[in-house]
Motif scaffolding. Structure first.
Motif, PDB file in Angstrom:
ATOM      1  N   ILE A 159       2.062 -12.843   7.098  1.00  0.00           N
ATOM      2  CA  ILE A 159       3.264 -12.155   6.630  1.00  0.00           C
ATOM      3  C   ILE A 159       2.971 -11.403   5.329  1.00  0.00           C
ATOM      4  CG2 ILE A 159       5.611 -12.450   5.780  1.00  0.00           C
ATOM      5  CD1 ILE A 159       5.419 -12.909   8.749  1.00  0.00           C
ATOM      6  N   ARG A 160       2.303 -12.060   4.389  1.00  0.00           N
ATOM      7  CA  ARG A 160       2.012 -11.417   3.099  1.00  0.00           C
ATOM      8  C   ARG A 160       1.084 -10.207   3.267  1.00  0.00           C
ATOM      9  NH1 ARG A 160       1.620 -17.037   1.201  1.00  0.00           N
ATOM     10  NH2 ARG A 160       3.471 -17.492  -0.088  1.00  0.00           N
ATOM     11  N   THR A 161       0.107 -10.323   4.147  1.00  0.00           N
ATOM     12  CA  THR A 161      -0.824  -9.214   4.368  1.00  0.00           C
ATOM     13  C   THR A 161      -0.104  -7.991   4.923  1.00  0.00           C
ATOM     14  OG1 THR A 161      -2.687 -10.710   4.749  1.00  0.00           O
ATOM     15  CG2 THR A 161      -2.880  -8.471   5.633  1.00  0.00           C
ATOM     16  N   VAL A 162       0.699  -8.194   5.961  1.00  0.00           N
ATOM     17  CA  VAL A 162       1.413  -7.069   6.583  1.00  0.00           C
ATOM     18  C   VAL A 162       2.456  -6.502   5.622  1.00  0.00           C
ATOM     19  CG1 VAL A 162       2.922  -6.395   8.489  1.00  0.00           C
ATOM     20  CG2 VAL A 162       0.993  -7.929   8.906  1.00  0.00           C
ATOM     21  N   HIS A 163       3.161  -7.374   4.938  1.00  0.00           N
ATOM     22  CA  HIS A 163       4.171  -6.909   3.977  1.00  0.00           C
ATOM     23  C   HIS A 163       3.529  -6.058   2.889  1.00  0.00           C
ATOM     24  CE1 HIS A 163       6.905  -7.648   0.372  1.00  0.00           C
ATOM     25  NE2 HIS A 163       7.654  -6.996   1.222  1.00  0.00           N
ATOM     26  N   GLY A 164       2.350  -6.465   2.437  1.00  0.00           N
ATOM     27  CA  GLY A 164       1.662  -5.685   1.412  1.00  0.00           C
ATOM     28  C   GLY A 164       1.302  -4.291   1.885  1.00  0.00           C
ATOM     29  N   GLN A 165       0.893  -4.159   3.134  1.00  0.00           N
ATOM     30  CA  GLN A 165       0.554  -2.843   3.676  1.00  0.00           C
ATOM     31  C   GLN A 165       1.778  -1.930   3.739  1.00  0.00           C
ATOM     32  OE1 GLN A 165      -2.702  -1.665   4.709  1.00  0.00           O
ATOM     33  NE2 GLN A 165      -3.045  -3.370   3.314  1.00  0.00           N
ATOM     34  N   VAL A 166       2.895  -2.484   4.168  1.00  0.00           N
ATOM     35  CA  VAL A 166       4.126  -1.686   4.229  1.00  0.00           C
ATOM     36  C   VAL A 166       4.591  -1.311   2.828  1.00  0.00           C
ATOM     37  CG1 VAL A 166       6.561  -1.714   4.905  1.00  0.00           C
ATOM     38  CG2 VAL A 166       4.831  -2.712   6.422  1.00  0.00           C
ATOM     39  N   ARG A 167       4.566  -2.266   1.924  1.00  0.00           N
ATOM     40  CA  ARG A 167       5.062  -2.033   0.571  1.00  0.00           C
ATOM     41  C   ARG A 167       4.202  -1.031  -0.183  1.00  0.00           C
ATOM     42  NH1 ARG A 167       9.702  -2.601  -0.796  1.00  0.00           N
ATOM     43  NH2 ARG A 167       9.853  -4.775  -0.181  1.00  0.00           N
ATOM     44  N   ASN A 168       2.890  -1.046   0.046  1.00  0.00           N
ATOM     45  CA  ASN A 168       1.984  -0.204  -0.736  1.00  0.00           C
ATOM     46  C   ASN A 168       1.701   1.156  -0.109  1.00  0.00           C
ATOM     47  OD1 ASN A 168       1.693  -2.249  -2.666  1.00  0.00           O
ATOM     48  ND2 ASN A 168       0.051  -3.231  -1.505  1.00  0.00           N
ATOM     49  N   ALA A 169       2.311   1.444   1.046  1.00  0.00           N
ATOM     50  CA  ALA A 169       2.149   2.777   1.641  1.00  0.00           C
ATOM     51  C   ALA A 169       2.775   3.823   0.741  1.00  0.00           C
ATOM     52  CB  ALA A 169       2.790   2.811   3.025  1.00  0.00           C
ATOM     53  N   ALA A 170       2.278   5.057   0.830  1.00  0.00           N
ATOM     54  CA  ALA A 170       2.857   6.159   0.058  1.00  0.00           C
ATOM     55  C   ALA A 170       4.149   6.623   0.725  1.00  0.00           C
ATOM     56  CB  ALA A 170       1.871   7.317  -0.032  1.00  0.00           C
ATOM     57  N   TYR A 171       5.170   6.893  -0.078  1.00  0.00           N
ATOM     58  CA  TYR A 171       6.461   7.361   0.427  1.00  0.00           C
ATOM     59  C   TYR A 171       6.864   8.640  -0.301  1.00  0.00           C
ATOM     60  CZ  TYR A 171       6.816   2.868   2.793  1.00  0.00           C
ATOM     61  OH  TYR A 171       6.584   1.783   3.598  1.00  0.00           O
ATOM     62  N   PRO A 172       6.262   9.772   0.081  1.00  0.00           N
ATOM     63  CA  PRO A 172       6.580  11.032  -0.594  1.00  0.00           C
ATOM     64  C   PRO A 172       8.021  11.464  -0.336  1.00  0.00           C
ATOM     65  CG  PRO A 172       5.228  11.442   1.329  1.00  0.00           C
ATOM     66  CD  PRO A 172       5.271   9.953   1.149  1.00  0.00           C
ATOM     67  N   SER A 173       8.635  12.085  -1.325  1.00  0.00           N
ATOM     68  CA  SER A 173      10.042  12.478  -1.223  1.00  0.00           C
ATOM     69  C   SER A 173      10.282  13.504  -0.120  1.00  0.00           C
ATOM     70  CB  SER A 173      10.517  13.051  -2.563  1.00  0.00           C
ATOM     71  OG  SER A 173       9.731  14.179  -2.934  1.00  0.00           O
ATOM     72  N   ALA A 174       9.248  14.242   0.286  1.00  0.00           N
ATOM     73  CA  ALA A 174       9.418  15.263   1.320  1.00  0.00           C
ATOM     74  C   ALA A 174       9.583  14.662   2.714  1.00  0.00           C
ATOM     75  CB  ALA A 174       8.222  16.216   1.315  1.00  0.00           C
ATOM     76  N   VAL A 175       9.266  13.383   2.868  1.00  0.00           N
ATOM     77  CA  VAL A 175       9.380  12.730   4.173  1.00  0.00           C
ATOM     78  C   VAL A 175      10.708  11.976   4.218  1.00  0.00           C
ATOM     79  CG1 VAL A 175       8.356  11.078   5.772  1.00  0.00           C
ATOM     80  CG2 VAL A 175       6.881  12.495   4.329  1.00  0.00           C
ATOM     81  N   GLU A 176      11.580  12.379   5.133  1.00  0.00           N
ATOM     82  CA  GLU A 176      12.902  11.779   5.219  1.00  0.00           C
ATOM     83  C   GLU A 176      12.836  10.401   5.875  1.00  0.00           C
ATOM     84  OE1 GLU A 176      15.561  14.370   7.225  1.00  0.00           O
ATOM     85  OE2 GLU A 176      15.321  16.022   5.804  1.00  0.00           O
ATOM     86  N   THR A 177      13.697   9.485   5.395  1.00  0.00           N
ATOM     87  CA  THR A 177      13.766   8.148   5.980  1.00  0.00           C
ATOM     88  C   THR A 177      14.750   8.080   7.137  1.00  0.00           C
ATOM     89  OG1 THR A 177      15.427   7.511   4.326  1.00  0.00           O
ATOM     90  CG2 THR A 177      13.131   6.991   3.837  1.00  0.00           C
ATOM     91  N   GLY A 178      15.633   9.063   7.269  1.00  0.00           N
ATOM     92  CA  GLY A 178      16.561   9.084   8.394  1.00  0.00           C
ATOM     93  C   GLY A 178      17.987   8.809   7.983  1.00  0.00           C
ATOM     94  N   VAL A 179      18.926   9.259   8.813  1.00  0.00           N
ATOM     95  CA  VAL A 179      20.342   9.194   8.465  1.00  0.00           C
ATOM     96  C   VAL A 179      20.864   7.765   8.397  1.00  0.00           C
ATOM     97  CG1 VAL A 179      21.146   9.381  10.846  1.00  0.00           C
ATOM     98  CG2 VAL A 179      22.605  10.194   8.991  1.00  0.00           C
TER      99      VAL A 179
END
Length: 362
Positions: free
Chosen positions: A292-312
């Protein structure tokens, strides 16, 4: 928009359910489930259901407020639950109890369910199992009713939103269990029902009409205009369609409930299949927490640029773990109160007056 304390809303909801004819202990249990949905941010499956769904179902005999579900144990690992058209939240409790009992005995168990009326927020049952340390997987149909979703390339309402839910315990790795609760359509129908109560509009990518356009007005959709697109929409709707089809069949085969094409029900009557697994038959608790910690770390540490929308339908600016938004919302609303829209307040007030319930919301 006004805020009400969870305890006040719980008291009012329980009193309304008792006014429908429910015994006090069962009314308290169903009220806790409905208010629990509100606390976690799923107001489409919260107390608004009393006026938009349950009142009519009780009046038409589709819900028996005095009924209790039955559990039939076929083997240590296999059970069936017949909701007997009781409130679905009571049936959900029986599903989890039967599933965990089987998984404790055999490591894995399967529970078929029929006659579930409306099971409420199906993620609640995955959440409860995960909190007890068990993995779960659930597929639910609507007993051939509540048909709002079109197959790819069609605008006919063939399927219900046929939800799928997954629960994964995290033990001490996270503060919350992993809980995936999703419709196999672009959005849960309850999201549109809630917008209709508040006289709102619908995002373009949710629906389709025979003309290939979309339905903008939520009230018009509730009156039969257009259909929901399967999950994946116009681009990849075959994926949501495939999941919806599997849920439909599981409900008919494993749950022995009705499916689309059957004409026995006028109101939603959930059937489905739930699978429960004891993960510690396969991995140690420490190993599970490490994964759980390994996968959570990958999701948390991914880049999230403002130009990419998260959805409505996504809150925040980055991906969260399934179950995390509910956890965060619960913490806020338990201390700050539950926000209710003017439409929801009006609907609850009118229902209380009709049923002779005098407990004030504010």
């Amino acid at each position: 928009m006004r805020r009400v304390s969870p305890q006040t809303l719980l008291d009012v909801t329980a009193e309304l359910l008792e006014a429908f004819g429910m015994p006090e202990p069962e009314a308290a249990s169903v009220a806790a489930s409905l208010v629990g949905a509100e606390i976690r941010g799923h107001n489409s499956h919260g107390v608004i259901r009393l006026s938009t769904t349950y009142e009519a179902m009780i009046e038409d005999g589709a819900i028996d407020p005095t009924a209790t579900p039955d559990v039939e144990r076929h083997s240590p690992a296999v059970a069936s639950v017949d909701g007997n058209r009781a409130f679905g939240q009571l049936t959900g409790e029986r599903i989890v109890n039967a599933g965990l009992e089987g998984a404790e005995a055999a490591g894995v168990s399967v529970v078929g369910v029929r006659g579930g009326t409306h099971l409420g927020r199906v993620g609640e049952w995955a959440e409860r199992a995960a909190e007890e340390g068990f993995v779960s997987l659930g597929f639910v149909n609507s007993g051939g009713t509540a048909r709002t979703v079109a197959p790819p390339g069609s605008a006919d309402r063939v399927f219900a939103t046929n939800p799928v839910t997954v629960g994964i315990p995290t033990f001490d790795a996270l503060e919350f269990p992993i809980v995936l609760d999703m419709a196999t359509s672009q959005v849960a129908h309850g999201k549109i029902t809630k917008r209709a109560v508040d006289e709102g509009t619908i995002p373009e990518e949710w629906t389709v009409t025979e003309a290939g356009t979309h339905v903008e007005d939520a009230v018009a959709f509730e009156e039969g205009a257009g259909a929901l697109l399967p999950l994946g929409g116009r681009t990849a709707g075959r994926k949501g369609y495939g999941l919806a089809l599997c849920a439909e069949l599981f409900g008919g085969i494993i749950g022995r409930g009705e499916v689309v094409g059957d004409d026995d029900n006028d109101h939603v009557n959930n059937a489905g299949m739930f699978v429960f697994v004891d993960p510690q038959r396969f991995s140690t608790r420490a190993e599970i927490e490490g994964v759980i910690r390994t996968v959570h770390g990958q999701v948390r540490n991914a880049a999230y640029p403002s130009a990419v929308e998260t959805g409505v339908s996504t809150d925040g600016d980055r991906a969260l773990m399934p179950g995390e938004p509910e956890h965060d919302t619960r913490r806020r609303r338990e201390s700050e109160g539950i926000p209710l829209t003017d439409g929801a307040i009006e609907a609850l007030t009118e229902l209380a007056e009709t049923r002779g319930v005098g407990t004030p919301l504010f």
